[in-house]
Scaffold this motif. Structure first.
Motif, PDB file in Angstrom:
ATOM      1  N   ASP A 199       3.865 -12.076  -7.356  1.00 34.37           N
ATOM      2  CA  ASP A 199       3.259 -11.843  -8.665  1.00 34.37           C
ATOM      3  C   ASP A 199       3.323 -10.376  -9.081  1.00 34.37           C
ATOM      4  O   ASP A 199       3.050 -10.041 -10.235  1.00 34.37           O
ATOM      5  CB  ASP A 199       1.798 -12.306  -8.659  1.00 34.37           C
ATOM      6  CG  ASP A 199       0.969 -11.614  -7.590  1.00 34.37           C
ATOM      7  OD1 ASP A 199       1.519 -11.313  -6.507  1.00 34.37           O
ATOM      8  OD2 ASP A 199      -0.223 -11.368  -7.842  1.00 34.37           O
ATOM      9  N   THR A 200       3.707  -9.487  -8.161  1.00 38.87           N
ATOM     10  CA  THR A 200       3.804  -8.055  -8.503  1.00 38.87           C
ATOM     11  C   THR A 200       5.223  -7.655  -8.908  1.00 38.87           C
ATOM     12  O   THR A 200       5.476  -6.479  -9.180  1.00 38.87           O
ATOM     13  CB  THR A 200       3.379  -7.185  -7.307  1.00 38.87           C
ATOM     14  OG1 THR A 200       4.349  -7.305  -6.239  1.00 38.87           O
ATOM     15  CG2 THR A 200       2.006  -7.583  -6.788  1.00 38.87           C
ATOM     16  N   LEU A 201       6.138  -8.622  -8.938  1.00 39.36           N
ATOM     17  CA  LEU A 201       7.552  -8.313  -9.146  1.00 39.36           C
ATOM     18  C   LEU A 201       7.804  -7.528 -10.429  1.00 39.36           C
ATOM     19  O   LEU A 201       8.627  -6.609 -10.453  1.00 39.36           O
ATOM     20  CB  LEU A 201       8.367  -9.613  -9.169  1.00 39.36           C
ATOM     21  CG  LEU A 201       9.878  -9.458  -9.332  1.00 39.36           C
ATOM     22  CD1 LEU A 201      10.475  -8.675  -8.158  1.00 39.36           C
ATOM     23  CD2 LEU A 201      10.547 -10.831  -9.436  1.00 39.36           C
ATOM     24  N   TYR A 202       7.092  -7.857 -11.498  1.00 35.55           N
ATOM     25  CA  TYR A 202       7.339  -7.218 -12.785  1.00 35.55           C
ATOM     26  C   TYR A 202       6.306  -6.132 -13.116  1.00 35.55           C
ATOM     27  O   TYR A 202       6.270  -5.632 -14.238  1.00 35.55           O
ATOM     28  CB  TYR A 202       7.385  -8.272 -13.896  1.00 35.55           C
ATOM     29  CG  TYR A 202       8.552  -9.224 -13.731  1.00 35.55           C
ATOM     30  CD1 TYR A 202       9.848  -8.808 -14.034  1.00 35.55           C
ATOM     31  CD2 TYR A 202       8.367 -10.511 -13.243  1.00 35.55           C
ATOM     32  CE1 TYR A 202      10.920  -9.664 -13.866  1.00 35.55           C
ATOM     33  CE2 TYR A 202       9.439 -11.368 -13.070  1.00 35.55           C
ATOM     34  CZ  TYR A 202      10.716 -10.941 -13.386  1.00 35.55           C
ATOM     35  OH  TYR A 202      11.787 -11.795 -13.213  1.00 35.55           O
ATOM     36  N   GLU A 203       5.500  -5.760 -12.137  1.00 32.85           N
ATOM     37  CA  GLU A 203       4.532  -4.683 -12.342  1.00 32.85           C
ATOM     38  C   GLU A 203       5.176  -3.335 -12.033  1.00 32.85           C
ATOM     39  O   GLU A 203       6.073  -3.231 -11.200  1.00 32.85           O
ATOM     40  CB  GLU A 203       3.303  -4.899 -11.459  1.00 32.85           C
ATOM     41  CG  GLU A 203       2.503  -6.147 -11.815  1.00 32.85           C
ATOM     42  CD  GLU A 203       1.326  -6.358 -10.865  1.00 32.85           C
ATOM     43  OE1 GLU A 203       1.105  -5.501  -9.989  1.00 32.85           O
ATOM     44  OE2 GLU A 203       0.636  -7.386 -11.011  1.00 32.85           O
ATOM     45  N   ASP A 204       4.698  -2.295 -12.686  1.00 27.70           N
ATOM     46  CA  ASP A 204       5.134  -0.912 -12.425  1.00 27.70           C
ATOM     47  C   ASP A 204       6.613  -0.679 -12.730  1.00 27.70           C
ATOM     48  O   ASP A 204       7.224   0.243 -12.182  1.00 27.70           O
ATOM     49  CB  ASP A 204       4.852  -0.515 -10.964  1.00 27.70           C
ATOM     50  CG  ASP A 204       3.409  -0.743 -10.573  1.00 27.70           C
ATOM     51  OD1 ASP A 204       2.535  -0.316 -11.336  1.00 27.70           O
ATOM     52  OD2 ASP A 204       3.156  -1.343  -9.510  1.00 27.70           O
ATOM     53  N   ILE A 205       7.192  -1.502 -13.561  1.00 29.32           N
ATOM     54  CA  ILE A 205       8.605  -1.340 -13.904  1.00 29.32           C
ATOM     55  C   ILE A 205       8.781  -0.249 -14.957  1.00 29.32           C
ATOM     56  O   ILE A 205       9.698   0.562 -14.903  1.00 29.32           O
ATOM     57  CB  ILE A 205       9.216  -2.667 -14.411  1.00 29.32           C
ATOM     58  CG1 ILE A 205       9.043  -3.765 -13.353  1.00 29.32           C
ATOM     59  CG2 ILE A 205      10.686  -2.477 -14.739  1.00 29.32           C
ATOM     60  CD1 ILE A 205       9.694  -3.447 -12.022  1.00 29.32           C
ATOM     61  N   PHE A 206       7.877  -0.224 -15.925  1.00 28.46           N
ATOM     62  CA  PHE A 206       7.909   0.806 -16.953  1.00 28.46           C
ATOM     63  C   PHE A 206       6.634   1.631 -16.873  1.00 28.46           C
ATOM     64  O   PHE A 206       5.565   1.116 -16.542  1.00 28.46           O
ATOM     65  CB  PHE A 206       8.034   0.182 -18.347  1.00 28.46           C
ATOM     66  CG  PHE A 206       9.296  -0.592 -18.545  1.00 28.46           C
ATOM     67  CD1 PHE A 206      10.488   0.062 -18.833  1.00 28.46           C
ATOM     68  CD2 PHE A 206       9.309  -1.972 -18.426  1.00 28.46           C
ATOM     69  CE1 PHE A 206      11.664  -0.649 -19.003  1.00 28.46           C
ATOM     70  CE2 PHE A 206      10.478  -2.695 -18.597  1.00 28.46           C
ATOM     71  CZ  PHE A 206      11.652  -2.023 -18.885  1.00 28.46           C
ATOM     72  N   THR A 209       0.811  -1.224   0.000  1.00 28.70           N
ATOM     73  CA  THR A 209       0.000   0.000   0.000  1.00 28.70           C
ATOM     74  C   THR A 209       0.843   1.272   0.000  1.00 28.70           C
ATOM     75  O   THR A 209       0.302   2.375   0.088  1.00 28.70           O
ATOM     76  CB  THR A 209      -0.920   0.002   1.233  1.00 28.70           C
ATOM     77  OG1 THR A 209      -0.149  -0.366   2.392  1.00 28.70           O
ATOM     78  CG2 THR A 209      -2.058  -0.978   1.059  1.00 28.70           C
ATOM     79  N   GLY A 210       2.152   1.152  -0.097  1.00 22.54           N
ATOM     80  CA  GLY A 210       3.026   2.325  -0.139  1.00 22.54           C
ATOM     81  C   GLY A 210       2.943   3.042  -1.466  1.00 22.54           C
ATOM     82  O   GLY A 210       2.404   2.530  -2.449  1.00 22.54           O
ATOM     83  N   TYR A 211       3.507   4.223  -1.502  1.00 23.41           N
ATOM     84  CA  TYR A 211       3.461   5.043  -2.711  1.00 23.41           C
ATOM     85  C   TYR A 211       4.024   4.317  -3.934  1.00 23.41           C
ATOM     86  O   TYR A 211       3.533   4.459  -5.042  1.00 23.41           O
ATOM     87  CB  TYR A 211       4.230   6.352  -2.493  1.00 23.41           C
ATOM     88  CG  TYR A 211       3.349   7.513  -2.115  1.00 23.41           C
ATOM     89  CD1 TYR A 211       2.405   8.008  -3.010  1.00 23.41           C
ATOM     90  CD2 TYR A 211       3.466   8.119  -0.880  1.00 23.41           C
ATOM     91  CE1 TYR A 211       1.600   9.081  -2.672  1.00 23.41           C
ATOM     92  CE2 TYR A 211       2.654   9.206  -0.531  1.00 23.41           C
ATOM     93  CZ  TYR A 211       1.722   9.680  -1.433  1.00 23.41           C
ATOM     94  OH  TYR A 211       0.910  10.739  -1.099  1.00 23.41           O
ATOM     95  N   CYS A 212       5.083   3.555  -3.744  1.00 20.20           N
ATOM     96  CA  CYS A 212       5.718   2.841  -4.857  1.00 20.20           C
ATOM     97  C   CYS A 212       5.504   1.339  -4.767  1.00 20.20           C
ATOM     98  O   CYS A 212       6.231   0.566  -5.397  1.00 20.20           O
ATOM     99  CB  CYS A 212       7.216   3.160  -4.904  1.00 20.20           C
ATOM    100  SG  CYS A 212       7.592   4.910  -5.056  1.00 20.20           S
ATOM    101  N   ARG A 213       4.555   0.934  -3.940  1.00 20.94           N
ATOM    102  CA  ARG A 213       4.244  -0.496  -3.756  1.00 20.94           C
ATOM    103  C   ARG A 213       5.489  -1.274  -3.350  1.00 20.94           C
ATOM    104  O   ARG A 213       5.745  -2.367  -3.818  1.00 20.94           O
ATOM    105  CB  ARG A 213       3.605  -1.085  -5.018  1.00 20.94           C
ATOM    106  CG  ARG A 213       2.281  -0.418  -5.396  1.00 20.94           C
ATOM    107  CD  ARG A 213       1.701  -0.997  -6.660  1.00 20.94           C
ATOM    108  NE  ARG A 213       1.245  -2.373  -6.436  1.00 20.94           N
ATOM    109  CZ  ARG A 213       0.922  -3.211  -7.433  1.00 20.94           C
ATOM    110  NH1 ARG A 213       1.055  -2.821  -8.689  1.00 20.94           N
ATOM    111  NH2 ARG A 213       0.513  -4.417  -7.157  1.00 20.94           N
ATOM    112  N   ALA A 214       6.297  -0.649  -2.478  1.00 17.93           N
ATOM    113  CA  ALA A 214       7.503  -1.254  -1.894  1.00 17.93           C
ATOM    114  C   ALA A 214       8.682  -1.310  -2.853  1.00 17.93           C
ATOM    115  O   ALA A 214       9.710  -1.897  -2.533  1.00 17.93           O
ATOM    116  CB  ALA A 214       7.217  -2.650  -1.342  1.00 17.93           C
ATOM    117  N   LYS A 215       8.587  -0.689  -4.017  1.00 16.00           N
ATOM    118  CA  LYS A 215       9.684  -0.751  -4.988  1.00 16.00           C
ATOM    119  C   LYS A 215      10.574   0.488  -4.956  1.00 16.00           C
ATOM    120  O   LYS A 215      11.627   0.505  -5.585  1.00 16.00           O
ATOM    121  CB  LYS A 215       9.131  -0.932  -6.403  1.00 16.00           C
ATOM    122  CG  LYS A 215       8.477  -2.288  -6.661  1.00 16.00           C
ATOM    123  CD  LYS A 215       8.107  -2.434  -8.125  1.00 16.00           C
ATOM    124  CE  LYS A 215       7.597  -3.827  -8.439  1.00 16.00           C
ATOM    125  NZ  LYS A 215       6.252  -4.061  -7.887  1.00 16.00           N
ATOM    126  N   GLY A 216      10.178   1.537  -4.268  1.00 14.87           N
ATOM    127  CA  GLY A 216      10.941   2.787  -4.302  1.00 14.87           C
ATOM    128  C   GLY A 216      11.640   3.122  -3.002  1.00 14.87           C
ATOM    129  O   GLY A 216      12.763   3.618  -2.995  1.00 14.87           O
TER     130      GLY A 216
END
Length: 330
Positions: A312-319, A90-97
Motif C-alpha cells: 500500500d506504500t508503493l505510490y507514496e513519496d513519489i512526488f 524505517t529507512g531514510y527513503c522507506r526502501a525506495k532510495g
C-alpha cells in the motif's frame, strides 16, 4: 591550524564510524543481506570528515553515488541508513532510495545522487536560496573527479562565481572515474587549476591528513559565509575497492597503486598522530573503536528486525508534496 585535543579525537571517532560502517556494508553485501548497487568510500574518510567538521546543522551538503561517508560526516542516523540499505520501511527513503539516494533535509543533507555531477547544480541552487534569504548558511558540494568533465561542473561553478554564492565545491579526487584514469581525459594535471577560469580560489590538499582537509575547507567555508563567494577544493585520495561491489577484478588499475594507497591510510595516519602527540593512548583509541563497532552492530540488528514496506506504500513519496516543502523552509 592548532586544534584542541577534543577535536582531534572527534575527527578520529567520525572517521572510524565511516570506516566501520563501510566495512560492515562490504561484509553484508557479500553475504547477500544487502541488495542493489553499493559504492564504498573506504579510504576517503578524511575528505568527508574534514570538510564537514566546521559545518553547522543548518548548513547544507550534496553528495554522490559514493556518498555514505559524506552523509555520515554530516550527522546522519546510522540506524536509518542501515534500514534503507536493508530495504526496510524505517529507512531514510522507506526502501525506495537505497544506498545512492539517502537524504535528510532536517540535517541539511540534500541528498546523495546516482547521476554523476548532478549534486553540483542542486548545491548552487541551494546557495542561491541562501543568498536570496540573506542567511548565513553555506553549502558544501561533494563530487568525484569524473564529474569535473560534466557540463554540470562548469555551469554550477560559473553561476556560483558570478553571483558570489556561499558554496564550497569539494572534489573527492580518488584518481578513477569508474575505470577511466584522469590523465587521458583532463587537460590539466591539477583539478584545482580549473578554479582560475571562474576567478575563485582553488586549493589541492593531500587527503591522508584530515586536519589539512579541515584547514582548507574551514577557510573556504568562512569565506563563503562572509559573502565572498565559492571555492574549489581538490582532495587527493584513493578508493580502496572497485567502482561498485560488482567491480571485483579491477583489472584497469595497477595493483601496486592500490597497495601504495592502502599504505597511506588516513585513519591509521590520524591514529598515529594521536598516539605520538599523547592525545590518547592505545587503550582509549581501542575503546572508541569498540563503541563505534557496537553502534553499527546495533544498527544492523535493528535493520534485520525492521518491517518491509507494504504494497500500500508503493505510490507514496513519489512526488514532493507540501510536507517536503515545509521541511526545507527556514
Amino acid at each position: 591550524m592548532t586544534l584542541p585535543n577534543d577535536d582531534l579525537l572527534e575527527m578520529y571517532r567520525r572517521m572510524a564510524r565511516i570506516r566501520h560502517f563501510e566495512n560492515t556494508c562490504h561484509e553484508l553485501y557479500q553475504r547477500g543481506q544487502i541488495a542493489g548497487v553499493l559504492h564504498l568510500s573506504t579510504g576517503q574518510e578524511a575528505v568527508s570528515v574534514g570538510a564537514c567538521f566546521d559545518l553547522s546543522p543548518d548548513d547544507y551538503i550534496t553528495s554522490t553515488h559514493r556518498g555514505h561517508n559524506d552523509i555520515i560526516a554530516k550527522g546522519a542516523d546510522l540506524t536509518r541508513m542501515m534500514d534503507e540499505l536493508f530495504m526496510k520501511e524505517t529507512g531514510y527513503c522507506r526502501a525506495k532510495g537505497g544506498s545512492m539516494h539517502i537524504a535528510d533535509f532536517k540535517l541539511g543533507i540534500l541528498g546523495a545522487n546516482g547521476i554523476v555531477g548532478a549534486g553540483i547544480p542542486i548545491a548552487t541552487g541551494a546557495a542561491l536560496a541562501i543568498k536570496m534569504r540573506d542567511e548565513k548558511r553555506v553549502v558544501v558540494c561533494f563530487f568525484g573527479d569524473g564529474a569535473v568533465n560534466q557540463g554540470f561542473f562548469h555551469e554550477g561553478i560559473n553561476l556560483a562565481s558570478i553571483w558570489r554564492l556561499p558554496v564550497v565545491f569539494v572534489c573527492h579526487n580518488n584518481a578513477w572515474a569508474d575505470s577511466t584514469p584522469q590523465a587521458p581525459t583532463h587537460a590539466v594535471a591539477d583539478i584545482a587549476e580549473r578554479a582560475k577560469a571562474y576567478g575563485i580560489p582553488g586549493v589541492t590538499v593531500d587527503a591522508i591528513d584530515v586536519t589539512a582537509v579541515r584547514e582548507v575547507c574551514a577557510t573556504a567555508i568562512a569565506r563563503a559565509r562572509a559573502g565572498e563567494g565559492p571555492s574549489l577544493i581538490n582532495c587527493k585520495t584513493y578508493r580502496w575497492y572497485g567502482h561498485h561491489m560488482g567491480d571485483v577484478d579491477q583489472s584497469y588499475r595497477p595493483k601496486q597503486d592500490l597497495a601504495v594507497a592502502r599504505g597511506r591510510d588516513c585513519l591509521a595516519f590520524h591514529r598515529e598522530r594521536l598516539l605520538r602527540a599523547a592525545v590518547a593512548d592505545v587503550r582509549f583509541i581501542e575503546s572508541i573503536d569498540r563503541e563505534v563497532a557496537a553502534e553499527i552492530a546495533a544498527a544492523v540488528e535493528h535493520a534485520k528486525a525492521a518491517p518491509r514496506p507494504g504494497a500500500d506504500t508503493l505510490y507514496e513519496d513519489i512526488f514532493a508534496g507540501i510536507d517536503a516543502r515545509e521541511e526545507m523552509a527556514p
